[in-house]
Write a protein that holds these residues in place. Sequence first.
Motif, mmCIF file in Angstrom:
data_model
loop_
_atom_site.group_PDB
_atom_site.id
_atom_site.type_symbol
_atom_site.label_atom_id
_atom_site.label_comp_id
_atom_site.label_asym_id
_atom_site.label_seq_id
_atom_site.Cartn_x
_atom_site.Cartn_y
_atom_site.Cartn_z
ATOM 1 N N SER A 297 -3.074 2.814 9.737
ATOM 2 C CA SER A 297 -2.906 3.129 8.212
ATOM 3 C C SER A 297 -4.348 3.408 7.601
ATOM 4 N N PRO A 298 -4.362 4.132 6.544
ATOM 5 C CA PRO A 298 -5.589 3.872 5.936
ATOM 6 C C PRO A 298 -6.498 2.544 5.336
ATOM 7 N N LEU B 89 -3.461 13.145 5.310
ATOM 8 C CA LEU B 89 -2.234 13.596 4.319
ATOM 9 C C LEU B 89 -1.129 12.646 4.522
ATOM 10 N N LEU B 90 -1.305 11.520 3.757
ATOM 11 C CA LEU B 90 -0.221 10.301 3.942
ATOM 12 C C LEU B 90 0.055 9.854 5.356
ATOM 13 N N VAL B 91 -1.091 9.852 6.251
ATOM 14 C CA VAL B 91 -1.039 9.356 7.586
ATOM 15 C C VAL B 91 -2.067 8.548 7.753
ATOM 16 N N LYS C 162 0.851 -1.160 0.011
ATOM 17 C CA LYS C 162 -0.029 0.016 0.135
ATOM 18 C C LYS C 162 0.974 1.370 -0.012
ATOM 19 N N PRO C 163 0.417 2.332 -0.734
ATOM 20 C CA PRO C 163 0.964 3.703 -0.489
ATOM 21 C C PRO C 163 1.327 4.243 0.751
ATOM 22 N N VAL C 164 0.544 3.947 1.848
ATOM 23 C CA VAL C 164 0.795 4.455 3.150
ATOM 24 C C VAL C 164 1.052 3.328 4.130
ATOM 25 N N ALA C 165 1.882 3.201 4.907
ATOM 26 C CA ALA C 165 2.085 2.023 5.812
ATOM 27 C C ALA C 165 2.755 2.468 7.064
#
Length: 723
Positions: free
Chosen positions: A550-551, A721-723, A470-473
């Motif tokens: 993460s999301p 925001l990337l969180v 995933k792009p956010v981890a």
Amino acid sequence: MAVFERNSGSVLPTAPQDVNAALPTGSNAGASVSMTSDAQAWQPGSQAGLRRVRDIENIWIPMSDGTKLAARMWLPEDAEENPVPVLLEYIPYRKRDVTRFRDETIHPYLASHGYACVRPDIRGSGDSEGLPQDEYVKQEQDDGVEIIAWLASQTWCTGKVGMFGKSWGGFSALQVAARRPPELKAIITVCSTDDRYTDDAHHTGGLINENMFFEWGGQWPALCARSPDPAIVGDRWREMWMQRLKNMDFPSLNWVIHQHRDAFWKHGSISEDYASIDCAVYAVGSWADPYRCTVSRMLANLKCPRKGLIGPWGHQYPNEVDPGPAIDWLTESLRWWDYWLKDIDTGIMDEPMHRVWMQREPTMRGMHQSPGRWVAEESWPSPRITPRKLYLNQDGLGSNPGAETAHVLKPLQTVGITAPRWSARDIDIEAPSDQRVDDARSLTFDTEPLEEEFGILGQPVVTLDLAVDKPVAALAIRLNEVEPDGLSKRITYGVLNLTHRNSHEFPKPLEPGKRYRVRLPLQDCAHVFKSGRRIRIALSTTYWPSFWPSPEPVTLTLYAGRSELELPVRPPRAEDGDLNSFGPAFVPEPTSGRTVLQQAPAPTRTHEWDIATNKLTTRTLFHGDVLAGLAAGRYRIDGTGTEVSKTASEVTEILDHDPTSAKVETQYVEAMKRGDWDVRVESRIRFSLTKDNFLFVGQIKAFEHDKEVFAKTWDRTVPRLLV
């Protein structure tokens, strides 16, 4: 000379009912300390040499814009004839009630040894004029500089000032010191940080700190919303109260909005310019406190005269602690103040720069004494400490790298429940427990049983070759010690939002499937690994409920053979056996009487698992005032007649397969009553999320005689925001 109001009279600190009810007598009179320097004769004063002290309930300190700040002061009676230095503790926690009893265990004692001790409420808090603001704003620091100048100009002052404090007070001391007021000669900062973004109660490692973000984020507005005391401010109390309430912000909403290390967090972070501080700094930390890394960083980066001390304690002053052992902190602080403010050679600067408690067992739930001993290093970083590398291999942790192998970890959102708090308020319910529940759901790498013991001091560092889908981890790493029977104890840990792998200010999304090399320093520690035990590294992509998820669920691929652990090994030092003894701790009795009107039940924390849905619900309930150091559900301050009560509750929930199911609700209720003055405030937060947004609802309500007189709600959707 200030116009003093409501002078509570004089006290002579020679009898148990006076300033120092717990002052040692006989052979321990004055809490003497043995010295190893040329200053062997130094003592903080014998019983006969103590000075009579006036306890002045309130003084007004004028600011240049016309605002007046309320302060309590303890002043030696003869200070006009024999001026004294000033010790300033600058915090917002209501000197008239919230910290009253704690203040009285510190300030009168120091005052009896020849200091004017001053405890102002910051602007907009307690009985001070002005409006409440967020943490550590520029106005607060401006006022701090003015307070110091005003105090130094008084006829009873020598012109020298010191600042000290724990937590907020420790932050204030650092931030005001960075403004370089010429009268400020030295500070003591306890349980604070040099970097408000990376190491405070908000965005640890680029992740939202769930516990403190919402526990502290709910408590702070409730404190801000309290009314000033009519006995101090008079009939205008209600007008001041309404002005506070109408102008209140909800600080934790600001913390959600500022998700990266921007100017909001750089402000008040002395790490932006360590050279800005030129007065002497004594930095104190604790292994059971979350501010574990800042003492060593400040010792390494400050250029001013400095000392460091780290004990086994929690978020407390070192003489009243859990876990122990506690120390005679009041005497140790007097050695510091006498050296820097009275030019007395107490020998304190002849001792090693950095002194720490070397733990033989990490702090665990229910542990009220920490096995270990005091050790020291002459300088920091210490050239004696050397790195030892261990490699994460297919068959565990080894001294040499093995063949490269891929290890895959599927996501579970509830990993972390064995250490449910970023900052444990209560050792019995919130400190880490046996890590095996979380270890079993993590990637783990163990050494063989150790053949001989060795100690570490500093930051262990883990460097990993990894990929995520995933792009956010997020990444959470625990360093544990495993006993022969399998009991797993957490020594230290670290967390990182992997989009922040190169910068907290300019994060970048990850490319799913791409391989990255990530370096993560863990929190500072001092620990002796015992022979026969194993060292364990445990990795997960979640650490709930301490940190927000993460999301999306994240699958981690770790490449063993290419990943490594570096331990800061400290060899034995013979001189440690000759270190000065701190002496037995003592805590003077508060000079105000108090009556418990309703005993509070013990704090509770329960985990509820719904097996059908894989939902974890955690409920926490506290009665009493933690800041006041009282477990009473309702109590009376006998000296003022004020009745005080407080309750705090928190409920979190999450589904093991869905990070967007995470929710938290907090409630704080604080009430004060005396005669016709009967007020209560309630603060609530509801926080949840989607894949793309944070959903924040905050509410403040105020009551007079149980009638609602004010209510305000903040309802915001904030993009992630990337969180």
